[in-house]
Design a protein around this motif. Sequence first.
Motif, short mmCIF file in Angstrom:
data_model
loop_
_atom_site.label_atom_id
_atom_site.label_comp_id
_atom_site.label_asym_id
_atom_site.label_seq_id
_atom_site.Cartn_x
_atom_site.Cartn_y
_atom_site.Cartn_z
N GLY A 1 31.55 41.28 78.20
CA GLY A 1 31.36 42.64 77.54
C GLY A 1 31.18 42.37 76.20
O GLY A 1 30.61 43.23 75.40
N LEU A 2 31.15 41.37 75.62
CA LEU A 2 31.09 40.75 74.05
C LEU A 2 29.39 41.01 74.01
O LEU A 2 28.64 40.47 74.99
N HIS A 3 29.09 41.90 72.89
CA HIS A 3 27.46 41.89 72.91
C HIS A 3 26.77 41.31 71.62
O HIS A 3 25.73 40.73 71.83
N ALA A 4 27.53 41.40 70.59
CA ALA A 4 26.89 40.56 69.40
C ALA A 4 27.97 39.91 68.47
O ALA A 4 29.12 40.53 68.37
N LEU A 5 27.51 39.01 67.65
CA LEU A 5 28.16 38.21 66.76
C LEU A 5 27.44 38.05 65.48
O LEU A 5 26.23 37.78 65.80
N SER A 6 28.23 38.32 64.39
CA SER A 6 27.67 38.00 63.16
C SER A 6 28.27 36.68 62.72
O SER A 6 29.58 36.78 62.53
N LEU A 7 27.68 35.52 62.61
CA LEU A 7 28.44 34.40 62.00
C LEU A 7 28.11 33.72 60.89
O LEU A 7 26.90 33.48 60.48
N LYS A 8 29.10 33.35 60.28
CA LYS A 8 29.03 32.47 59.02
C LYS A 8 30.00 31.10 59.16
O LYS A 8 31.09 31.25 59.29
N LEU A 9 29.40 29.90 59.60
CA LEU A 9 29.96 28.81 60.06
C LEU A 9 29.56 27.77 58.93
O LEU A 9 28.60 27.50 58.83
N LEU A 10 30.87 27.21 58.42
CA LEU A 10 30.74 26.26 57.45
C LEU A 10 31.40 24.99 57.70
O LEU A 10 32.36 24.94 58.62
N ALA A 11 30.70 23.93 57.57
CA ALA A 11 31.55 22.46 57.33
C ALA A 11 32.44 22.33 55.96
O ALA A 11 32.24 23.37 55.21
N PRO A 12 33.61 21.96 56.26
CA PRO A 12 34.40 21.78 55.08
C PRO A 12 33.80 21.58 53.68
O PRO A 12 34.12 22.03 52.77
N GLU A 13 32.84 20.57 53.77
CA GLU A 13 32.37 20.21 52.48
C GLU A 13 31.49 21.43 51.94
O GLU A 13 31.27 21.55 50.68
N GLU A 14 31.02 22.41 52.75
CA GLU A 14 30.39 23.46 52.14
C GLU A 14 31.30 24.75 51.57
O GLU A 14 30.87 25.33 50.88
N ALA A 15 32.34 24.71 52.47
CA ALA A 15 33.16 25.53 51.95
C ALA A 15 33.75 25.51 50.72
O ALA A 15 34.23 26.28 50.11
N ALA A 16 33.79 24.21 50.09
CA ALA A 16 34.62 23.72 48.86
C ALA A 16 33.67 24.26 47.86
O ALA A 16 34.11 24.10 46.66
N THR A 17 32.41 24.31 48.13
CA THR A 17 31.61 24.62 46.88
C THR A 17 31.44 26.09 46.81
O THR A 17 31.79 27.09 47.31
#
Length: 95
Positions: A79-95
């Motif tokens: 029943g899950l219909h939709a996702l909005s995703l923000k997916l980061l690698a650790p080096e991207e999150a640090a910036t």
Amino acid sequence: MVGMNRAGRMEAALRAALAGTGAVAIEDDSGRHVGHAGAAPGGETHYRIAMVSEAFSGLSRVQRQRLVHEILQPEFAAGLHALSLKLLAPEEAAT
């Protein structure tokens, strides 16, 4: 995972499947989609997920999204219909 709500099941599945997962934020966004395709009474159909994982290092945005969708396929089947995703690698999150 019996007794968990959908957000809890999704977080557990993502953490189990993706090594080096750090921050995970999952928000039920179903209330903003009432009356839209895929919406259901009671919600739990539309979510926003923001997460940081070493598993995303070296992957494109599309590859990351496909990976998450594959992991969460049982939820889509239930029943899950939709996702909005923000997916980061650790080096991207640090910036």
